[in-house]
Design a protein around this motif. Structure first.
Motif, PDB file in Angstrom:
ATOM      1  N   HIS A  76       0.857  -1.183   0.000  1.00  0.00           N
ATOM      2  CA  HIS A  76       0.000   0.000   0.000  1.00  0.00           C
ATOM      3  C   HIS A  76       0.895   1.235   0.000  1.00  0.00           C
ATOM      4  O   HIS A  76       1.903   1.281   0.717  1.00  0.00           O
ATOM      5  N   PHE A  77       0.538   2.221  -0.786  1.00  0.00           N
ATOM      6  CA  PHE A  77       1.299   3.469  -0.833  1.00  0.00           C
ATOM      7  C   PHE A  77       0.576   4.527  -0.018  1.00  0.00           C
ATOM      8  O   PHE A  77      -0.600   4.831  -0.272  1.00  0.00           O
ATOM      9  N   GLY A  78       1.265   5.061   0.980  1.00  0.00           N
ATOM     10  CA  GLY A  78       0.626   6.041   1.848  1.00  0.00           C
ATOM     11  C   GLY A  78       1.656   6.860   2.602  1.00  0.00           C
ATOM     12  O   GLY A  78       2.685   7.245   2.069  1.00  0.00           O
ATOM     13  N   GLN A  79       1.367   7.133   3.871  1.00  0.00           N
ATOM     14  CA  GLN A  79       2.270   7.868   4.754  1.00  0.00           C
ATOM     15  C   GLN A  79       2.723   6.921   5.861  1.00  0.00           C
ATOM     16  O   GLN A  79       1.898   6.221   6.466  1.00  0.00           O
ATOM     17  N   THR A  80       4.019   6.926   6.160  1.00  0.00           N
ATOM     18  CA  THR A  80       4.562   5.965   7.124  1.00  0.00           C
ATOM     19  C   THR A  80       5.177   6.683   8.313  1.00  0.00           C
ATOM     20  O   THR A  80       5.887   7.683   8.160  1.00  0.00           O
ATOM     21  N   TYR A  81       4.932   6.133   9.506  1.00  0.00           N
ATOM     22  CA  TYR A  81       5.358   6.777  10.741  1.00  0.00           C
ATOM     23  C   TYR A  81       5.976   5.745  11.686  1.00  0.00           C
ATOM     24  O   TYR A  81       5.415   4.660  11.870  1.00  0.00           O
ATOM     25  N   LEU A  82       7.101   6.123  12.280  1.00  0.00           N
ATOM     26  CA  LEU A  82       7.786   5.273  13.252  1.00  0.00           C
ATOM     27  C   LEU A  82       7.550   5.822  14.651  1.00  0.00           C
ATOM     28  O   LEU A  82       7.950   6.941  14.965  1.00  0.00           O
ATOM     29  N   PHE A  83       6.865   5.046  15.500  1.00  0.00           N
ATOM     30  CA  PHE A  83       6.582   5.422  16.879  1.00  0.00           C
ATOM     31  C   PHE A  83       7.530   4.654  17.795  1.00  0.00           C
ATOM     32  O   PHE A  83       7.484   3.423  17.846  1.00  0.00           O
ATOM     33  N   SER A  84       8.377   5.383  18.519  1.00  0.00           N
ATOM     34  CA  SER A  84       9.400   4.728  19.331  1.00  0.00           C
ATOM     35  C   SER A  84       9.532   5.393  20.694  1.00  0.00           C
ATOM     36  O   SER A  84       9.119   6.533  20.900  1.00  0.00           O
ATOM     37  N   TYR A 130      -4.627   6.670  18.391  1.00  0.00           N
ATOM     38  CA  TYR A 130      -5.359   7.935  18.392  1.00  0.00           C
ATOM     39  C   TYR A 130      -4.787   8.907  17.371  1.00  0.00           C
ATOM     40  O   TYR A 130      -5.527   9.709  16.771  1.00  0.00           O
ATOM     41  N   ALA A 131      -3.476   8.854  17.143  1.00  0.00           N
ATOM     42  CA  ALA A 131      -2.884   9.693  16.105  1.00  0.00           C
ATOM     43  C   ALA A 131      -3.418   9.302  14.734  1.00  0.00           C
ATOM     44  O   ALA A 131      -3.746  10.164  13.902  1.00  0.00           O
ATOM     45  N   ALA A 132      -3.534   8.001  14.483  1.00  0.00           N
ATOM     46  CA  ALA A 132      -4.055   7.520  13.200  1.00  0.00           C
ATOM     47  C   ALA A 132      -5.506   7.944  13.016  1.00  0.00           C
ATOM     48  O   ALA A 132      -5.909   8.362  11.917  1.00  0.00           O
ATOM     49  N   VAL A 133      -6.303   7.838  14.066  1.00  0.00           N
ATOM     50  CA  VAL A 133      -7.712   8.241  13.988  1.00  0.00           C
ATOM     51  C   VAL A 133      -7.817   9.725  13.653  1.00  0.00           C
ATOM     52  O   VAL A 133      -8.618  10.138  12.800  1.00  0.00           O
ATOM     53  N   GLU A 134      -7.001  10.546  14.316  1.00  0.00           N
ATOM     54  CA  GLU A 134      -7.026  11.985  14.059  1.00  0.00           C
ATOM     55  C   GLU A 134      -6.653  12.292  12.618  1.00  0.00           C
ATOM     56  O   GLU A 134      -7.315  13.102  11.943  1.00  0.00           O
ATOM     57  N   MET A 135      -5.602  11.651  12.112  1.00  0.00           N
ATOM     58  CA  MET A 135      -5.189  11.877  10.730  1.00  0.00           C
ATOM     59  C   MET A 135      -6.260  11.418   9.758  1.00  0.00           C
ATOM     60  O   MET A 135      -6.555  12.092   8.766  1.00  0.00           O
ATOM     61  N   GLN A 136      -6.871  10.271  10.034  1.00  0.00           N
ATOM     62  CA  GLN A 136      -7.865   9.714   9.123  1.00  0.00           C
ATOM     63  C   GLN A 136      -9.117  10.577   9.068  1.00  0.00           C
ATOM     64  O   GLN A 136      -9.721  10.766   8.003  1.00  0.00           O
ATOM     65  N   GLN A 137      -9.524  11.123  10.208  1.00  0.00           N
ATOM     66  CA  GLN A 137     -10.704  11.979  10.228  1.00  0.00           C
ATOM     67  C   GLN A 137     -10.499  13.234   9.392  1.00  0.00           C
ATOM     68  O   GLN A 137     -11.446  13.751   8.799  1.00  0.00           O
ATOM     69  N   ASN A 138      -9.279  13.713   9.355  1.00  0.00           N
ATOM     70  CA  ASN A 138      -8.985  14.918   8.595  1.00  0.00           C
ATOM     71  C   ASN A 138      -8.649  14.628   7.142  1.00  0.00           C
ATOM     72  O   ASN A 138      -8.690  15.542   6.310  1.00  0.00           O
ATOM     73  N   ASN A 139      -8.300  13.405   6.836  1.00  0.00           N
ATOM     74  CA  ASN A 139      -8.000  13.013   5.467  1.00  0.00           C
ATOM     75  C   ASN A 139      -8.467  11.576   5.257  1.00  0.00           C
ATOM     76  O   ASN A 139      -7.686  10.635   5.346  1.00  0.00           O
ATOM     77  N   PRO A 140      -9.753  11.384   4.989  1.00  0.00           N
ATOM     78  CA  PRO A 140     -10.321  10.031   4.893  1.00  0.00           C
ATOM     79  C   PRO A 140      -9.691   9.164   3.816  1.00  0.00           C
ATOM     80  O   PRO A 140      -9.775   7.931   3.887  1.00  0.00           O
ATOM     81  N   ASN A 141      -9.070   9.776   2.814  1.00  0.00           N
ATOM     82  CA  ASN A 141      -8.500   8.990   1.721  1.00  0.00           C
ATOM     83  C   ASN A 141      -7.051   8.584   1.968  1.00  0.00           C
ATOM     84  O   ASN A 141      -6.482   7.822   1.190  1.00  0.00           O
ATOM     85  N   MET A 142      -6.459   9.093   3.031  1.00  0.00           N
ATOM     86  CA  MET A 142      -5.056   8.780   3.302  1.00  0.00           C
ATOM     87  C   MET A 142      -4.894   7.330   3.741  1.00  0.00           C
ATOM     88  O   MET A 142      -5.673   6.816   4.533  1.00  0.00           O
ATOM     89  N   ILE A 143      -3.878   6.670   3.216  1.00  0.00           N
ATOM     90  CA  ILE A 143      -3.472   5.359   3.710  1.00  0.00           C
ATOM     91  C   ILE A 143      -2.348   5.587   4.715  1.00  0.00           C
ATOM     92  O   ILE A 143      -1.359   6.263   4.418  1.00  0.00           O
ATOM     93  N   ILE A 144      -2.501   5.038   5.895  1.00  0.00           N
ATOM     94  CA  ILE A 144      -1.579   5.293   6.996  1.00  0.00           C
ATOM     95  C   ILE A 144      -0.836   4.013   7.354  1.00  0.00           C
ATOM     96  O   ILE A 144      -1.449   2.954   7.520  1.00  0.00           O
ATOM     97  N   GLY A 145       0.466   4.124   7.503  1.00  0.00           N
ATOM     98  CA  GLY A 145       1.279   2.999   7.948  1.00  0.00           C
ATOM     99  C   GLY A 145       2.022   3.354   9.219  1.00  0.00           C
ATOM    100  O   GLY A 145       2.727   4.364   9.264  1.00  0.00           O
ATOM    101  N   ILE A 146       1.855   2.552  10.258  1.00  0.00           N
ATOM    102  CA  ILE A 146       2.472   2.811  11.560  1.00  0.00           C
ATOM    103  C   ILE A 146       3.371   1.644  11.930  1.00  0.00           C
ATOM    104  O   ILE A 146       2.947   0.487  11.898  1.00  0.00           O
TER     105      ILE A 146
END
Length: 505
Positions: free
Chosen positions: A84-92, A163-179
């Motif tokens: 999937h092509f989207g936005q990727t985030y590293l939580f550490s 909760y970060a993913a939920v916030e991002m998704q609510q503001n951009n429903p079409n975004m694919i998110i990778g955590i």
């Protein structure tokens, strides 16, 4: 498909999310010195494995979100993965970012009304130690895999990341998110840095390597086992005492209960295979995520370095520089979480950690501070409501230009101090803003500054000025988005007023 030696690195499983607007890597291993081909979207790239069989394929940004099939070929062997092509985030970090959604205050409400998400996550297996013969501790560490976030699996992921993913998704429903979650509770930053790097600093070596060597030196396995048994007894006694107090005082908050009976004994005894050993998780967990490509990184840690708070700026800078090298991205945007409030630490220890976080954010490029000093519980290091922090982080991740209000000294003379509040167009107040100023006689006095738009002015001759510089702050200054001004301490006679790091590692 023929069976062969070709395999991809463990983080590259089905349903992985890779950046759609940034070049990225796919790595793995095969036979030595052979050609490897990668096919994805309209790209066909090739490389050769090295003498050990390792390879890395470099793909250009695809510039579109969506899905595709990755094919990697070597000799007569092929690996395929859904991508999937989207936005990727590293939580550490450590325990507060590790805190599971299932343990939070509102978990059941989440399950009852689960949000629509186009989000996937990968949790890095918490491998503590790998022996010379490949034996893994703990044996049930498992193997990570990418999963679509759902009501069935969300309980095991980081609550803050959820909760970060939920916030991002609510503001951009079409975004694919990778955590990608890569964390371990109770860890010092030194656990995530190689020992050879710590050894280059005399101060870090003395603070972290020497105590470890002293703790394990001259002991047998029987000695280590006995120490663990005694420690577990202390923990069990504490847990029974806490449970009894809560049962007898159901109206008392967990924070106040812990203040009454004390906190869980920590840390456990050190041993050669402990995940708390310097450099330990850098060698067991970091290699899993290092082949991956991220849009942003979130680092929430510092609680377990309060014993050496005066060294945290050096330690944190070393960690971020090291991780960027390992991730192959020296411009990776890093979000530093400035610690929340918590009282039960040595005097000003958490204030010193926050100051170090501010200094690092002001010093390193593409590092920004997210202040959460308006959150936290006085006697509970693990608050169960992670929604406010996670949502705030989510808003930052959506906007790379967002920033917490930060202090910047524009003028400091013997009778006047001017501080510009960056990241603010308008200041809001909750109560009367009070600063602490140190006179040339060494006396600390309370100061109520005046304000000129987003500039604060302090009249008088002070050599040191502090704002919310304490373990459990009560912030009073916010910007127009209700983000709290970062806690800080400034000194007139030192370089950069103490707002930047004045050394290199």
């Amino acid at each position: 498909m023929m069976i062969g030696r070709l395999k991809l690195s463990s983080i590259f499983t089905n349903d992985m999310v890779v950046p759609f607007d940034k070049s990225f890597r796919i790595s793995g291993s095969t036979e030595a010195n052979v050609k490897v081909i990668g096919i994805l979207k309209d790209q066909c790239v090739a490389t050769y494995s090295n003498s050990q069989g390792s390879f890395t394929l470099e793909f250009h940004a695809v510039n579109v979100q969506g899905d595709d099939l990755l094919r990697v070929l070597s000799n007569d062997t092929e690996c395929t993965r859904t991508v999937h092509f989207g936005q990727t985030y590293l939580f550490s970090g450590q325990s507060n970012i590790e805190f599971r959604l299932k343990d939070t205050l509102n978990y059941q409400q989440i399950l009852n009304n689960f949000p629509r998400l186009k989000a996937y996550y990968f949790e890095t297996p918490q491998v503590e130690y790998v022996s010379a013969d490949g034996h893994v501790k703990p044996e049930n560490a498992g193997r990570g895999k990418w999963e679509k976030i759902s009501a069935d699996n969300c309980g095991d992921m980081s609550a803050i990341a959820f909760y970060a993913a939920v916030e991002m998704q609510q503001n951009n429903p079409n975004m694919i998110i990778g955590i990608v979650d890569c964390y371990k509770g109770g860890t010092s930053a030194s656990v995530w840095i190689p020992r050879e790097s710590l050894r280059k600093s005399s101060q870090l070596s003395k603070a972290y390597l020497k105590p470890f060597n002293d703790a394990i030196g001259g002991k047998t396995n029987a000695d280590f086992n006995q120490e663990q048994i005694q420690y577990q007894k202390k923990v069990e006694i504490h847990n029974r005492t806490l449970a009894k107090f809560i049962a007898e005082n159901p109206e008392v908050s967990l924070s106040d209960a812990k203040d009454h009976v004390g906190h869980t004994p920590w840390p456990p005894p050190m041993e050669p295979t402990s995940y708390l050993r310097p450099g330990g998780l850098f060698h067991t967990m970091m290699p899993v995520v290092s082949p991956f490509t991220f849009d942003q990184m979130i680092w929430y840690q510092g609680e377990n370095d309060s014993d050496h708070a005066e060294l945290y700026a050096e330690l944190l800078q070393l960690l971020l520089n090291t991780w960027r090298i390992q991730l192959g991205d020296d411009t990776l945007l890093v979000n530093l979480i400035q610690l929340p409030g918590y009282a039960d630490e040595p005097r000003d220890a958490w204030a010193m950690i926050r100051q170090a976080q501010l200094q690092v954010a002001n010093t390193l490029q593409n590092v920004r501070l997210i202040s959460i000093i308006d959150t936290g519980e006085k006697h509970n290091i693990h608050p169960t409501d992670k929604a406010p922090i996670g949502k705030r982080i989510g808003r930052f991740l959506m906007d790379e230009k967002a920033q917490s209000p930060l202090p910047s000294v524009s003028q400091w003379t013997r009778d006047r101090l001017e501080i510009d509040i960056k990241g603010s167009r308008q200041l809001k107040f909750k109560g009367t803003p009070v600063f602490q100023g140190k006179t040339n006689d060494g006396e600390w006095v309370s100061i109520v500054p005046s304000f000129e738009k987003t500039k604060l002015v302090i009249n008088g001759d002070y050599c040191v000025v502090k704002y919310q510089y304490e373990n459990f702050p009560r912030p009073t200054i916010f910007n127009e988005l209700c983000l709290p001004l970062a806690a800080f301490k400034i000194e007139r006679e030192i370089q950069n007023y103490g707002l930047r790091i004045n050394f290199r590692n």
